[in-house]
Design a protein around this motif. Sequence first.
Motif, short mmCIF file in Angstrom:
data_model
loop_
_atom_site.label_atom_id
_atom_site.label_comp_id
_atom_site.label_asym_id
_atom_site.label_seq_id
_atom_site.Cartn_x
_atom_site.Cartn_y
_atom_site.Cartn_z
N VAL A 130 -2.73 7.46 9.04
CA VAL A 130 -4.06 6.85 9.05
C VAL A 130 -3.99 5.42 8.53
O VAL A 130 -4.53 4.48 9.14
CB VAL A 130 -5.06 7.70 8.22
N ASP A 131 -3.31 5.24 7.39
CA ASP A 131 -3.18 3.90 6.81
C ASP A 131 -2.41 2.96 7.75
O ASP A 131 -2.77 1.79 7.90
CB ASP A 131 -2.49 3.96 5.45
N THR B 148 -3.67 -2.18 13.41
CA THR B 148 -4.77 -2.79 14.15
C THR B 148 -5.20 -4.09 13.48
O THR B 148 -5.40 -5.11 14.15
CB THR B 148 -5.97 -1.83 14.20
N LYS B 149 -5.30 -4.06 12.19
CA LYS B 149 -5.81 -5.21 11.44
C LYS B 149 -4.77 -6.32 11.26
O LYS B 149 -5.07 -7.50 11.36
CB LYS B 149 -6.27 -4.71 10.07
N LEU C 27 -2.17 3.11 11.05
CA LEU C 27 -2.99 2.74 12.20
C LEU C 27 -4.03 1.69 11.82
O LEU C 27 -4.29 0.75 12.59
CB LEU C 27 -3.66 3.98 12.80
N LYS C 28 -4.60 1.82 10.63
CA LYS C 28 -5.56 0.80 10.16
C LYS C 28 -4.86 -0.55 10.01
O LYS C 28 -5.36 -1.58 10.45
CB LYS C 28 -6.16 1.21 8.83
N MET C 29 -3.68 -0.53 9.36
CA MET C 29 -2.95 -1.78 9.13
C MET C 29 -2.45 -2.37 10.44
O MET C 29 -2.48 -3.58 10.63
CB MET C 29 -1.78 -1.56 8.18
N SER D 65 0.89 -1.16 0.00
CA SER D 65 0.00 0.00 0.00
C SER D 65 0.93 1.21 0.00
O SER D 65 1.98 1.18 0.63
CB SER D 65 -0.87 0.03 1.25
#
Length: 88
Positions: A39-40, A46-47, A42-44, A29
């Motif tokens: 932002v990206d 967590t996931k 933090l999303k990654m 990404s």
Amino acid sequence: MANILIVDDDPAVQLTIRLILERAGHHLSIAGDGRTGLVDFLKMATKLDAVASRQKPFRPDALLAAVDSCLGSAQSSSPPQPNAGCGC
């Protein structure tokens, strides 16, 4: 292999890093600025349980070594996954 986030505002650097890591079989990404990258990330994180970050400058072999080291650490610290690595 790994899901990797590239954060850089220089399209030439993005392309260079992308080519190195895609040739090594990783999924990428790309974020073109720090705000989007955060932002990206933090999303990654967590996931996908993100494990590390790397800052420039670096050599291609050092980048690949860092990715391999992170993958090794992540695999040794997590329980075995059913069908891991088989593409199932």
